[in-house]
Design a protein around this motif. Sequence first.
Motif, PDB file in Angstrom:
ATOM      1  N   GLU A   7      -4.793  -5.660  -7.952  1.00  0.00           N
ATOM      2  CA  GLU A   7      -3.729  -6.603  -7.625  1.00  0.00           C
ATOM      3  C   GLU A   7      -3.121  -6.289  -6.273  1.00  0.00           C
ATOM      4  OE1 GLU A   7      -1.079  -6.151 -10.975  1.00  0.00           O
ATOM      5  OE2 GLU A   7       0.304  -4.955  -9.804  1.00  0.00           O
ATOM      6  N   LEU A   8      -2.498  -7.292  -5.729  1.00  0.00           N
ATOM      7  CA  LEU A   8      -1.776  -7.210  -4.472  1.00  0.00           C
ATOM      8  C   LEU A   8      -0.317  -7.535  -4.775  1.00  0.00           C
ATOM      9  CD1 LEU A   8      -2.318  -6.718  -1.457  1.00  0.00           C
ATOM     10  CD2 LEU A   8      -2.559  -9.178  -1.204  1.00  0.00           C
ATOM     11  N   LYS A   9       0.570  -6.616  -4.443  1.00  0.00           N
ATOM     12  CA  LYS A   9       1.996  -6.777  -4.763  1.00  0.00           C
ATOM     13  C   LYS A   9       2.818  -6.721  -3.490  1.00  0.00           C
ATOM     14  CE  LYS A   9       3.678  -4.260  -8.127  1.00  0.00           C
ATOM     15  NZ  LYS A   9       4.355  -3.200  -8.912  1.00  0.00           N
ATOM     16  N   ALA A  10       3.691  -7.691  -3.321  1.00  0.00           N
ATOM     17  CA  ALA A  10       4.612  -7.705  -2.186  1.00  0.00           C
ATOM     18  C   ALA A  10       6.030  -7.539  -2.717  1.00  0.00           C
ATOM     19  CB  ALA A  10       4.489  -9.019  -1.426  1.00  0.00           C
ATOM     20  N   SER A  11       6.805  -6.707  -2.052  1.00  0.00           N
ATOM     21  CA  SER A  11       8.206  -6.502  -2.417  1.00  0.00           C
ATOM     22  C   SER A  11       9.076  -7.126  -1.339  1.00  0.00           C
ATOM     23  CB  SER A  11       8.525  -5.017  -2.537  1.00  0.00           C
ATOM     24  OG  SER A  11       7.784  -4.433  -3.562  1.00  0.00           O
ATOM     25  N   PRO A  56       8.146  -0.014   0.045  1.00  0.00           N
ATOM     26  CA  PRO A  56       6.956  -0.627   0.650  1.00  0.00           C
ATOM     27  C   PRO A  56       6.969  -2.145   0.515  1.00  0.00           C
ATOM     28  CG  PRO A  56       6.344   1.177  -0.794  1.00  0.00           C
ATOM     29  CD  PRO A  56       7.791   0.949  -0.984  1.00  0.00           C
ATOM     30  N   THR A  57       6.542  -2.815   1.559  1.00  0.00           N
ATOM     31  CA  THR A  57       6.525  -4.276   1.525  1.00  0.00           C
ATOM     32  C   THR A  57       5.226  -4.818   0.947  1.00  0.00           C
ATOM     33  OG1 THR A  57       5.727  -4.290   3.797  1.00  0.00           O
ATOM     34  CG2 THR A  57       8.104  -4.511   3.456  1.00  0.00           C
ATOM     35  N   LEU A  58       4.152  -4.028   0.957  1.00  0.00           N
ATOM     36  CA  LEU A  58       2.870  -4.493   0.450  1.00  0.00           C
ATOM     37  C   LEU A  58       2.149  -3.335  -0.241  1.00  0.00           C
ATOM     38  CD1 LEU A  58       0.971  -6.970   0.429  1.00  0.00           C
ATOM     39  CD2 LEU A  58      -0.085  -6.036   2.471  1.00  0.00           C
ATOM     40  N   ARG A  59       1.574  -3.596  -1.413  1.00  0.00           N
ATOM     41  CA  ARG A  59       0.842  -2.572  -2.165  1.00  0.00           C
ATOM     42  C   ARG A  59      -0.479  -3.142  -2.648  1.00  0.00           C
ATOM     43  NH1 ARG A  59       5.961  -1.381  -6.002  1.00  0.00           N
ATOM     44  NH2 ARG A  59       7.405  -1.097  -4.293  1.00  0.00           N
TER      45      ARG A  59
END
Length: 187
Positions: A166-170, A177-180
């Motif tokens: 998955e790709l997670k944006a905060s 972190p802004t992107l994981r």
Amino acid sequence: SDDAGLRIASEILLTNAGTPTAAAEPVIPPEVRGIERDIEREARRFQLGVRAGVALDPELVLIGAQMQIGPFFSSNVFFRPNVEFAWGEVTTMFALNPEVIYRLPISSQRGRWTTYVGVGPGFNFVHQDFSTNTGGGNRVDFSDFHSDVGLNILGGIRYRGGMFTELKASVYSRPAPTLRLIVGYNF
């Protein structure tokens, strides 16, 4: 046997002692099979998993654990709380993420691959530390601790066997972190 008056069998004939209708009845009653299926269905509602990945801005390596509970309200809605531990050169992070995911109906529930999207709050505890020694032996420490609540928006793909990526944006969560990019497995 050597006992007097004891008869010895020379032939044994096995027959079905029951009535013809008794032989057709299942050994396990259908009611018990129904309860067994209900228990199996409820046990599949709870899954534990592990996750690992990388985060950008700040650059971190992360590991974590998760639980998936559901479906709720619909066959496509799941509650998936997870915890992540991340560390980097200057930053360490601990995050609690109670997220809800929605399996997209464009992918079959019984297919090999399913896609999903999700959203949820992210409770982030970030410690940033940089220290150096000066020429006189004094240590200068630039340390900072932040805690914040952000919004996690995610999308991913899951294999039927339990593997997922998955790709997670905060958003609204500095300095988390802004992107994981995360890879994991549900047991």
